[in-house]
Design a protein around this motif. Structure first.
Motif, short mmCIF file in Angstrom:
data_model
loop_
_atom_site.label_atom_id
_atom_site.label_comp_id
_atom_site.label_asym_id
_atom_site.label_seq_id
_atom_site.Cartn_x
_atom_site.Cartn_y
_atom_site.Cartn_z
N ASN A 53 -61.61 -10.77 -4.22
CA ASN A 53 -60.68 -9.75 -4.73
C ASN A 53 -59.38 -9.79 -3.92
OD1 ASN A 53 -60.95 -7.81 -2.39
ND2 ASN A 53 -63.06 -7.83 -3.11
N GLY A 54 -58.40 -9.01 -4.35
CA GLY A 54 -57.08 -9.05 -3.72
C GLY A 54 -57.08 -8.48 -2.30
N THR A 55 -57.90 -7.45 -2.08
CA THR A 55 -57.96 -6.84 -0.74
C THR A 55 -58.52 -7.84 0.26
OG1 THR A 55 -58.38 -4.74 -1.84
CG2 THR A 55 -58.82 -4.81 0.53
N LEU A 58 -55.93 -10.35 1.17
CA LEU A 58 -55.01 -9.82 2.20
C LEU A 58 -55.65 -9.89 3.59
CD1 LEU A 58 -53.72 -6.62 0.35
CD2 LEU A 58 -52.27 -8.50 1.17
N THR A 78 -48.18 2.60 -2.12
CA THR A 78 -48.98 1.51 -2.71
C THR A 78 -50.44 1.92 -2.75
OG1 THR A 78 -49.59 -0.83 -2.53
CG2 THR A 78 -49.30 0.32 -0.46
N TRP A 79 -51.24 1.12 -3.42
CA TRP A 79 -52.69 1.20 -3.25
C TRP A 79 -52.96 0.88 -1.78
CZ3 TRP A 79 -56.48 3.16 -5.94
CH2 TRP A 79 -57.80 2.77 -5.70
N SER A 81 -54.74 -0.98 -0.04
CA SER A 81 -55.24 -2.29 0.40
C SER A 81 -54.45 -2.98 1.51
CB SER A 81 -55.33 -3.25 -0.78
OG SER A 81 -56.32 -2.82 -1.65
N ILE A 124 -44.43 -6.11 -0.66
CA ILE A 124 -45.15 -5.99 -1.94
C ILE A 124 -44.15 -6.13 -3.09
CG2 ILE A 124 -46.60 -4.50 -3.38
CD1 ILE A 124 -47.49 -3.04 -0.89
N ASP A 152 -47.29 -9.62 -0.86
CA ASP A 152 -48.37 -9.05 -1.65
C ASP A 152 -47.91 -9.04 -3.11
OD1 ASP A 152 -50.14 -7.50 -3.07
OD2 ASP A 152 -50.48 -6.06 -1.45
N ALA A 154 -49.94 -8.99 -5.55
CA ALA A 154 -51.16 -8.60 -6.28
C ALA A 154 -50.85 -8.31 -7.74
CB ALA A 154 -51.79 -7.37 -5.62
N CYS A 155 -49.71 -7.63 -7.97
CA CYS A 155 -49.35 -7.18 -9.33
C CYS A 155 -48.34 -8.11 -10.00
CB CYS A 155 -48.71 -5.79 -9.25
SG CYS A 155 -49.73 -4.56 -8.48
N SER A 176 -53.86 -10.53 -7.13
CA SER A 176 -55.12 -9.86 -7.49
C SER A 176 -55.42 -10.10 -8.98
CB SER A 176 -55.02 -8.36 -7.24
OG SER A 176 -56.02 -7.66 -7.95
N LYS A 181 -54.38 -5.76 -13.62
CA LYS A 181 -53.31 -6.74 -13.43
C LYS A 181 -53.06 -7.49 -14.75
CE LYS A 181 -53.38 -5.47 -9.11
NZ LYS A 181 -53.94 -4.11 -9.16
N GLY A 188 -61.21 -10.30 -8.43
CA GLY A 188 -60.84 -11.63 -7.95
C GLY A 188 -59.51 -11.59 -7.24
C1 PLP Z 1 -50.14 -3.94 -4.12
C2 PLP Z 1 -51.62 -4.19 -4.14
N1 PLP Z 1 -52.17 -4.98 -3.20
C3 PLP Z 1 -53.49 -5.24 -3.19
C4 PLP Z 1 -54.34 -4.72 -4.14
C5 PLP Z 1 -55.80 -5.01 -4.06
O1 PLP Z 1 -56.29 -5.79 -5.07
P1 PLP Z 1 -57.87 -5.74 -5.46
O2 PLP Z 1 -58.05 -4.52 -6.33
O3 PLP Z 1 -58.07 -7.01 -6.22
O4 PLP Z 1 -58.66 -5.67 -4.23
C6 PLP Z 1 -53.81 -3.91 -5.14
C7 PLP Z 1 -54.72 -3.34 -6.15
O5 PLP Z 1 -54.39 -2.56 -6.99
C8 PLP Z 1 -52.42 -3.62 -5.15
O6 PLP Z 1 -51.87 -2.83 -6.07
#
Ligand code: PLP
Length: 370
Positions: A53-55, A58, A78-79, A81, A124, A152, A154-155, A176, A181, A188
């Protein structure tokens, strides 16, 4: 209910998954390698490393960049993560504010916040709007030190700045594939980099600490992507342009038809091409409770709005790492912000319904507040 988000899944993904399930190779196979190579090619990077996953992308990237015991600058809207990943990698997150118009990390606040302690800055590309990567690098160099940048994205798959794709700006960039997304693999993530040593360290960390000779050289867990996820990702990647084109049409309608209302939209740098991952609005009046009433009212009329994002400055999880910098703009956008439905399955009729509903709900909350 008109849904806020809906993955662009069709028969192609179903058949790709069925094909994998009919083989013996559910992990560590050809499809993950192909997905990595295709994403690296699209973003102009040498290496892609697919993870769960994206987290995790990171956290593994930060660990590989050696942030342990150091400071990592993260925008406060932000989220959670990026800030949580810094903690997972043994670093201290420092929150800085966002720009009022673009809602991305503010280069001026970065210049004010950066110290010799700063090892890494997380830029980000929020909601698919590219951060001002060059300005940020200049701002971060004010003290003569040069912290590294992690992008980042992710989006932001499918977005670009000055013709250069998002995912290409950081020493490591991450993507992400969460279902919100533009393309998804269920869960993932992917790390992208041009640095072969970094790529190797991230690969080891995602796979129990195994090196390319099959030795366990560090004690790590399992953060691999499955072949099933990669099969979905490859089918999705083939549709990326179409998905983004439809999102751009919808966003253009929203901007044109809601521009007379007491709302702000997210701006972008002139040379940005955005993927319209989220369509955010910020109310010009009221506070969090007005925003919540507004969202509830739209939902009662069959349109799913959602809160836009989070102000990390108020999270108990990050309080031990303070004091952070004042982040009033992040607080403001988090309290008054909401997101409109945007996804490639929305019909023109549904887009009109969203517009009509938003207009009605604004009238309703304005008259309630008076
Ligand atoms: C800016 C940002 N970084 C990281 C993430 C984390 O991604 P994931 O949900 O795949 O863990 C998100 C998730 O919404 C996000 O918005």
């Amino acid at each position: 209910m008109i849904r806020l988000a809906f993955p662009a899944i069709d028969e192609r993904e179903v058949q790709s998954v069925a094909a994998v399930l009919n083989t013996a190779q559910l992990v560590s196979g050809r499809l993950v390698e192909r997905f990595e190579a295709e994403l690296a090619e699209r973003t102009g990077r040498k290496y892609g490393i697919a993870v769960s996953n994206g987290t995790t992308a990171l956290a593994l990237a930060m660990e590989a960049l050696g942030v342990y015991g150091k400071q990592v600058i993260v925008p406060a809207l932000t989220w959670p993560s990026p800030a949580h990943a810094a903690v997972l990698a043994g670093a201290r997150p420092l929150l800085v504010d966002i720009d009022e118009k673009e809602w991305n990390i503010d280069p001026k606040d970065v210049a004010a916040a950066v110290t010799d302690e700063t090892a890494l800055i997380v830029a980000i590309d929020q909601f698919g709007v590219p951060a001002r990567h060059e300005e940020l690098a200049q701002a971060a160099a004010v003290r003569g030190t040069t912290p590294l940048f992690l992008e980042d994205a992710a989006c932001a798959l499918g977005s670009a700045l000055g013709g250069r794709p998002c995912g290409s700006f950081g020493v490591v960039s991450i993507i992400s594939f969460h279902p919100r997304k533009v393309i998804t693999t269920g869960e993932g993530g992917m790390c992208l980099t041009d640095d072969g040593d970094l790529a190797e360290r991230i690969r080891q960390s995602r796979n129990h600490g195994l090196d390319h000779k099959g030795r366990f050289v560090v004690a790590r867990g399992n953060a691999r992507m499955t072949e099933i996820q990669a099969a979905i990702g490859l089918a999705q990647l083939a549709k990326l342009e179409k998905i983004v084109a439809r999102r751009r049409e919808i966003a253009a309608h929203y901007r044109a038809r809601l521009s007379d209302l007491p709302l702000s939209f997210q701006s972008a740098p002139d040379s940005a091409q955005r993927n319209e991952q989220s369509f955010g609005c910020v109310l010009h009046f009221g506070g969090e409770s007005t925003r919540n009433r507004f969202i509830a009212s739209a939902r009662s009329m069959g349109v799913e709005l959602g809160p836009l994002s989070h102000h990390l400055g108020v999270l108990p999880s990050l309080a031990p790492f303070g004091p952070h910098r004042p982040t009033p703009i992040s607080a403001h956008v988090a309290q008054r912000g909401f997101a409109l439905p945007i996804h490639s399955r929305l019909s023109d009729e549904e887009v009109e319904t969203v517009i009509r509903t938003v207009r009605r709900c604004i009238e309703e909350v304005v008259s309630d507040d008076n």
